[in-house]
Design an enzyme around this catalytic site. Structure first.
Site, PDB file in Angstrom:
ATOM      1  N   TYR A 129      35.278  28.437 -38.854  1.00 37.57           N
ATOM      2  CA  TYR A 129      36.035  27.207 -38.620  1.00 37.57           C
ATOM      3  C   TYR A 129      37.325  27.516 -37.899  1.00 37.57           C
ATOM      4  O   TYR A 129      37.723  28.678 -37.744  1.00 37.57           O
ATOM      5  CB  TYR A 129      36.312  26.481 -39.935  1.00 37.57           C
ATOM      6  CG  TYR A 129      37.410  27.100 -40.786  1.00 37.57           C
ATOM      7  CD1 TYR A 129      38.697  26.560 -40.798  1.00 37.57           C
ATOM      8  CD2 TYR A 129      37.168  28.217 -41.580  1.00 37.57           C
ATOM      9  CE1 TYR A 129      39.709  27.120 -41.577  1.00 37.57           C
ATOM     10  CE2 TYR A 129      38.159  28.779 -42.360  1.00 37.57           C
ATOM     11  CZ  TYR A 129      39.431  28.236 -42.354  1.00 37.57           C
ATOM     12  OH  TYR A 129      40.420  28.799 -43.118  1.00 37.57           O
ATOM     13  N   LYS A 169      37.527  33.942 -39.423  1.00 36.43           N
ATOM     14  CA  LYS A 169      37.897  32.669 -40.044  1.00 36.43           C
ATOM     15  C   LYS A 169      36.625  32.003 -40.564  1.00 36.43           C
ATOM     16  O   LYS A 169      36.107  31.025 -39.992  1.00 36.43           O
ATOM     17  CB  LYS A 169      38.641  31.777 -39.041  1.00 36.43           C
ATOM     18  CG  LYS A 169      39.566  30.757 -39.713  1.00 36.43           C
ATOM     19  CD  LYS A 169      40.529  30.181 -38.702  1.00 36.43           C
ATOM     20  CE  LYS A 169      41.389  29.079 -39.294  1.00 36.43           C
ATOM     21  NZ  LYS A 169      42.310  29.510 -40.324  1.00 36.43           N
ATOM     22  N   GLU A 221      48.390  39.464 -46.832  1.00 39.26           N
ATOM     23  CA  GLU A 221      48.832  38.135 -46.395  1.00 39.26           C
ATOM     24  C   GLU A 221      48.956  37.271 -47.639  1.00 39.26           C
ATOM     25  O   GLU A 221      49.122  37.792 -48.737  1.00 39.26           O
ATOM     26  CB  GLU A 221      47.839  37.556 -45.387  1.00 39.26           C
ATOM     27  CG  GLU A 221      46.396  37.519 -45.854  1.00 39.26           C
ATOM     28  CD  GLU A 221      45.424  37.038 -44.779  1.00 39.26           C
ATOM     29  OE1 GLU A 221      45.872  36.589 -43.716  1.00 39.26           O
ATOM     30  OE2 GLU A 221      44.205  37.094 -45.029  1.00 39.26           O
ATOM     31  N   LEU A 264      44.042  37.573 -41.459  1.00 39.32           N
ATOM     32  CA  LEU A 264      43.642  36.667 -40.393  1.00 39.32           C
ATOM     33  C   LEU A 264      44.693  36.710 -39.289  1.00 39.32           C
ATOM     34  O   LEU A 264      45.892  36.575 -39.574  1.00 39.32           O
ATOM     35  CB  LEU A 264      43.523  35.238 -40.920  1.00 39.32           C
ATOM     36  CG  LEU A 264      43.066  34.208 -39.893  1.00 39.32           C
ATOM     37  CD1 LEU A 264      41.593  34.414 -39.564  1.00 39.32           C
ATOM     38  CD2 LEU A 264      43.299  32.798 -40.389  1.00 39.32           C
TER      39      LEU A 264
END
Length: 286
Positions: A30, A144, A176, A200
């Site tokens: 996505y 993702k 993260e 990411l």
């Protein structure tokens, strides 16, 4: 209105077979594109990341870059909101349940748009709280993927604590957050983990780095130890929806003096100025 497999249609009419591999396996990727004043922000960068994710999982890209742009702009035009978040999802398609990739299957393409809700000014000025957790997700966080149960469970840790985010550590090093990239500042230096399979590659992350360069804030990309995060003068979160947000409390202890720091204030204002400049260019180009 939403977009599904070549058509714009009302949300209640959008239906996907239960054997879609996105439903069965979470087999898809996505992207989320922020839209300001009806102009998509950094659309090419977001579409490039979508293409990388598709390539990484071996799903055929069903559209050209120009076709993706038409889907996004067409969807934006049909919504009542000036600022939007456009969600794009591509799954491997519909096939009998078998782990191996099916042959000759058309990818399922879905897109929708919702109001883009950035942190209220009060939260920006006050700062947010966060908690920490061990990063126990898979080793391809650079994709993702719609298989987000790991992120969902980790985000719930902070939601249950009434905090804005869960900052993650793997083997004693910062990766993260559950839905954000993380920067830390110490003695005027901005630190962040380098892009790798463990984080990411955020589009907003790149914007923050550009803004830091414009503001002459030095940035160093390297492994950041957990102790450095806990001793930081400032901690920032970045994402398409959060933009830049200061963390002023981590696991119940203040970060720095417990207020958004001076580097954050400069960077946040720089982000707003940058956004206005970019959107003016996008509007003129349109």
């Amino acid at each position: 209105m939403v977009f599904l497999n070549g058509r714009f249609l009302p949300l209640e009419q959008a239906m996907v077979p239960v054997l879609d591999r996105g439903f069965i396996f979470g087999d898809g990727v996505y992207e989320l594109i922020p839209v300001y004043s009806r102009a998509p922000f950094r659309m090419d960068e977001h579409l490039a990341r979508l293409e990388r994710s598709l390539g990484a999982v071996g799903i055929r890209n069903p559209h050209s870059r120009d076709q993706w742009r038409e889907i996004v702009t067409g969807l934006v035009a049909q919504q009542p909101w000036e600022d939007q978040g456009v969600y794009l999802q591509v799954t491997r398609g519909v096939a009998k349940r078998d782990h191996a990739f099916p042959a000759g299957v058309e990818p399922t393409v879905f897109a929708m748009s919702n109001p883009l809700v950035n942190p209220p000014l009060e939260l920006v000025e006050k700062g947010a709280s966060a908690v920490s957790a061990v990063d126990n997700r898979w080793l391809r966080c650079d994709i993702k993927s719609i298989s987000l149960i790991g992120n969902v469970l980790l985000r719930q840790v902070s939601a249950a604590a009434g905090a804005a985010e869960t900052i993650l550590f793997r083997d004693g090093m910062l990766t993260e957050a559950s839905a954000s990239n993380v920067f830390v500042a110490k003695n005027g230096l901005l630190l962040s983990p380098p892009k790798s399979n463990l984080i990411l590659p955020g589009i907003t992350y790149d914007v923050v780095v550009e803004i830091a360069g414009d503001l002459k804030i030095p940035v160093e990309f390297r492994d950041v130890r957990e102790g450095e995060v806990r001793a930081a003068d400032e901690i920032w979160l970045s994402s398409s929806s959060k933009e830049i947000l200061a963390v002023v409390e981590l696991d119940g202890r203040p970060v720095g003096d417990g207020k958004p720091g001076p580097l954050f204030r400069r960077a946040w204002q720089g982000y707003q100025d940058f956004k206005r400049r970019v959107m003016r260019k996008e509007s003129v180009a349109a």
